[in-house]
Design a protein around this motif. Sequence first.
Motif, PDB file in Angstrom:
ATOM      1  N   CYS A  59       0.827  -1.207   0.000  1.00 27.36           N
ATOM      2  CA  CYS A  59       0.000   0.000   0.000  1.00 27.36           C
ATOM      3  C   CYS A  59       0.861   1.258   0.000  1.00 27.36           C
ATOM      4  O   CYS A  59       1.847   1.349   0.740  1.00 27.36           O
ATOM      5  N   ILE A  60       0.443   2.204  -0.819  1.00 27.63           N
ATOM      6  CA  ILE A  60       1.068   3.524  -0.834  1.00 27.63           C
ATOM      7  C   ILE A  60      -0.038   4.534  -0.557  1.00 27.63           C
ATOM      8  O   ILE A  60      -0.998   4.652  -1.321  1.00 27.63           O
ATOM      9  N   VAL A  61       0.053   5.227   0.559  1.00 24.45           N
ATOM     10  CA  VAL A  61      -0.997   6.153   0.985  1.00 24.45           C
ATOM     11  C   VAL A  61      -0.735   7.529   0.380  1.00 24.45           C
ATOM     12  O   VAL A  61       0.395   8.034   0.403  1.00 24.45           O
ATOM     13  N   ILE A  62      -1.796   8.133  -0.154  1.00 20.17           N
ATOM     14  CA  ILE A  62      -1.709   9.495  -0.679  1.00 20.17           C
ATOM     15  C   ILE A  62      -2.421  10.405   0.314  1.00 20.17           C
ATOM     16  O   ILE A  62      -3.625  10.257   0.542  1.00 20.17           O
ATOM     17  N   GLY A  63      -1.694  11.314   0.933  1.00 24.90           N
ATOM     18  CA  GLY A  63      -2.334  12.144   1.944  1.00 24.90           C
ATOM     19  C   GLY A  63      -1.416  13.219   2.495  1.00 24.90           C
ATOM     20  O   GLY A  63      -0.524  13.717   1.811  1.00 24.90           O
ATOM     21  N   ASP A  64      -1.649  13.550   3.771  1.00 25.18           N
ATOM     22  CA  ASP A  64      -0.855  14.553   4.477  1.00 25.18           C
ATOM     23  C   ASP A  64      -0.195  13.881   5.675  1.00 25.18           C
ATOM     24  O   ASP A  64      -0.882  13.266   6.508  1.00 25.18           O
ATOM     25  N   LYS A  65       1.129  13.986   5.765  1.00 26.18           N
ATOM     26  CA  LYS A  65       1.864  13.282   6.809  1.00 26.18           C
ATOM     27  C   LYS A  65       1.428  13.716   8.204  1.00 26.18           C
ATOM     28  O   LYS A  65       1.279  12.885   9.107  1.00 26.18           O
ATOM     29  N   LYS A  66       1.203  14.998   8.407  1.00 24.45           N
ATOM     30  CA  LYS A  66       0.840  15.497   9.740  1.00 24.45           C
ATOM     31  C   LYS A  66      -0.474  14.863  10.212  1.00 24.45           C
ATOM     32  O   LYS A  66      -0.591  14.434  11.367  1.00 24.45           O
ATOM     33  N   VAL A  67      -1.451  14.834   9.335  1.00 22.80           N
ATOM     34  CA  VAL A  67      -2.752  14.246   9.682  1.00 22.80           C
ATOM     35  C   VAL A  67      -2.612  12.744   9.886  1.00 22.80           C
ATOM     36  O   VAL A  67      -3.194  12.169  10.810  1.00 22.80           O
ATOM     37  N   MET A  68      -1.798  12.104   9.030  1.00 22.01           N
ATOM     38  CA  MET A  68      -1.646  10.656   9.125  1.00 22.01           C
ATOM     39  C   MET A  68      -0.959  10.257  10.427  1.00 22.01           C
ATOM     40  O   MET A  68      -1.351   9.286  11.087  1.00 22.01           O
ATOM     41  N   GLU A  69       0.054  11.004  10.821  1.00 18.47           N
ATOM     42  CA  GLU A  69       0.739  10.685  12.076  1.00 18.47           C
ATOM     43  C   GLU A  69      -0.185  10.901  13.269  1.00 18.47           C
ATOM     44  O   GLU A  69      -0.126  10.138  14.258  1.00 18.47           O
ATOM     45  N   LYS A  70      -1.042  11.902  13.188  1.00 16.93           N
ATOM     46  CA  LYS A  70      -2.005  12.130  14.266  1.00 16.93           C
ATOM     47  C   LYS A  70      -2.998  10.965  14.355  1.00 16.93           C
ATOM     48  O   LYS A  70      -3.347  10.506  15.445  1.00 16.93           O
ATOM     49  N   ALA A  71      -3.435  10.468  13.186  1.00 15.92           N
ATOM     50  CA  ALA A  71      -4.366   9.334  13.166  1.00 15.92           C
ATOM     51  C   ALA A  71      -3.708   8.079  13.728  1.00 15.92           C
ATOM     52  O   ALA A  71      -4.340   7.312  14.471  1.00 15.92           O
ATOM     53  N   ILE A  72      -2.451   7.862  13.387  1.00 16.33           N
ATOM     54  CA  ILE A  72      -1.722   6.702  13.909  1.00 16.33           C
ATOM     55  C   ILE A  72      -1.649   6.760  15.428  1.00 16.33           C
ATOM     56  O   ILE A  72      -1.830   5.754  16.128  1.00 16.33           O
ATOM     57  N   GLU A  73      -1.403   7.949  15.943  1.00 23.33           N
ATOM     58  CA  GLU A  73      -1.354   8.126  17.402  1.00 23.33           C
ATOM     59  C   GLU A  73      -2.722   7.870  18.030  1.00 23.33           C
ATOM     60  O   GLU A  73      -2.824   7.206  19.071  1.00 23.33           O
ATOM     61  N   ILE A  74      -3.781   8.369  17.395  1.00 27.10           N
ATOM     62  CA  ILE A  74      -5.133   8.219  17.939  1.00 27.10           C
ATOM     63  C   ILE A  74      -5.540   6.752  18.023  1.00 27.10           C
ATOM     64  O   ILE A  74      -6.119   6.309  19.024  1.00 27.10           O
ATOM     65  N   VAL A  75      -5.249   5.979  16.980  1.00 26.62           N
ATOM     66  CA  VAL A  75      -5.681   4.573  16.966  1.00 26.62           C
ATOM     67  C   VAL A  75      -4.686   3.655  17.650  1.00 26.62           C
ATOM     68  O   VAL A  75      -4.968   2.474  17.871  1.00 26.62           O
ATOM     69  N   GLY A  76      -3.519   4.178  17.978  1.00 28.06           N
ATOM     70  CA  GLY A  76      -2.523   3.376  18.683  1.00 28.06           C
ATOM     71  C   GLY A  76      -1.856   2.326  17.812  1.00 28.06           C
ATOM     72  O   GLY A  76      -1.479   1.252  18.300  1.00 28.06           O
ATOM     73  N   ALA A  77      -1.705   2.625  16.521  1.00 31.89           N
ATOM     74  CA  ALA A  77      -1.088   1.665  15.611  1.00 31.89           C
ATOM     75  C   ALA A  77       0.433   1.730  15.702  1.00 31.89           C
ATOM     76  O   ALA A  77       1.010   2.802  15.892  1.00 31.89           O
ATOM     77  N   ASP A  78       1.056   0.590  15.557  1.00 33.73           N
ATOM     78  CA  ASP A  78       2.513   0.518  15.589  1.00 33.73           C
ATOM     79  C   ASP A  78       3.026   0.666  14.156  1.00 33.73           C
ATOM     80  O   ASP A  78       3.375  -0.308  13.481  1.00 33.73           O
ATOM     81  N   LEU A  79       3.061   1.907  13.688  1.00 32.74           N
ATOM     82  CA  LEU A  79       3.435   2.189  12.313  1.00 32.74           C
ATOM     83  C   LEU A  79       4.455   3.329  12.257  1.00 32.74           C
ATOM     84  O   LEU A  79       4.380   4.267  13.041  1.00 32.74           O
ATOM     85  N   LYS A  80       5.339   3.223  11.283  1.00 27.13           N
ATOM     86  CA  LYS A  80       6.287   4.300  11.001  1.00 27.13           C
ATOM     87  C   LYS A  80       5.975   4.851   9.616  1.00 27.13           C
ATOM     88  O   LYS A  80       5.872   4.102   8.636  1.00 27.13           O
TER      89      LYS A  80
END
Length: 355
Positions: A59-80
């Motif tokens: 998967c290659i996500v098309i988006g905004d890094k700032k929003v994506m990192e905030k979403a990762i933090e909110i859902v508690g995903a272990d992603l870089k």
Amino acid sequence: ILRRSCTFKNNIYEIISMKGNKYMEKPIIAVTMGDPAGIGPEIVAKSIADKATFDVARCIVIGDKKVMEKAIEIVGADLKVNVVDSPADGDYSYGVLNMIDLDNIDMSRFEYGKINAMCGQAAFDYIKKSIEITMDKQADAVATTPINKESLHAAEVDFIGHTEIFGALTGTADPLTMFETNGLRVFFLTRHKSLRDMLDDIKKDRIIDYVERCTDALRRLGVKEGTMAVAGLNPHSGEHGLFGWEEVKEIAPAVEELKERGFNVAGPVPADSVFHQAAQGRFNSVLSLYHDQGHIATKTLDFDRTISITNGMPILRTSVDHGTAFDIAGKGIAGAVSMEEAIRLAAKYAPFFKQ
């Protein structure tokens, strides 16, 4: 029982199709982040973090890094997050979220769950970029997340939804919408029209055109066997004119002409039974005559796994079939099953678009 059986078949398909495949042979799926103020970023994060998604797609996500990192933090995903310029530059290891960062959200003006022209424009930009890289064969298919029509309108984006955007940007005059859930496939003769206006489109020539194009679309997806059913419009398909004349004057003549021309088609089949019969395997697909006729059938069978597939274009696009859910955006509670299923189906059908 039916649902479990179909899910089992899908899992078997995946196991067979992936068996022996090398890591790099998994299809590349461009995943749009959707409206940043909605649940799109959260369900993307959850889906990328899911091992089942990793097993079938890159998967290659098309988006905004700032929003994506905030979403990762909110859902508690272990992603870089790994920002790249193109899909070819990605690190497709488990736990890495590869992203093309369009950097188009000003976080000082960003708020979850609100109509926002900035977010509407950003969502459109993500779609446009996903189409560009897939048309350029850098990605094999697109899987989209929800956008908000009011935010698009606020941004003065002159489209009412995904289908219209994809049609315009791929040069496709009339894309076909197909829903798939647990093996049930449903096409739509009409979509966003009132019931009164929809009746004007129940015409013999239009039905013939759609069955022809839907048959071609199925073949491109690798579905070459089986019968397509055309749903009836009126109760009991009109009972030979007792409850309406559309079946007698338009639908049945269309089906008969299609049969004479060699198409494997049946109908009109009463709408209160045709979707059940298709789910049981009697038909390979159903042509629903209007929006809610097919939506109710598929979403009642399995709401979370009803996936929209846009056919008839140079590229393949799948999508969740739910909205931005502004009421729960930013809370980390949105379910990702539909997004995971959209990516899975994109990966399932993408190889057929290489042929």
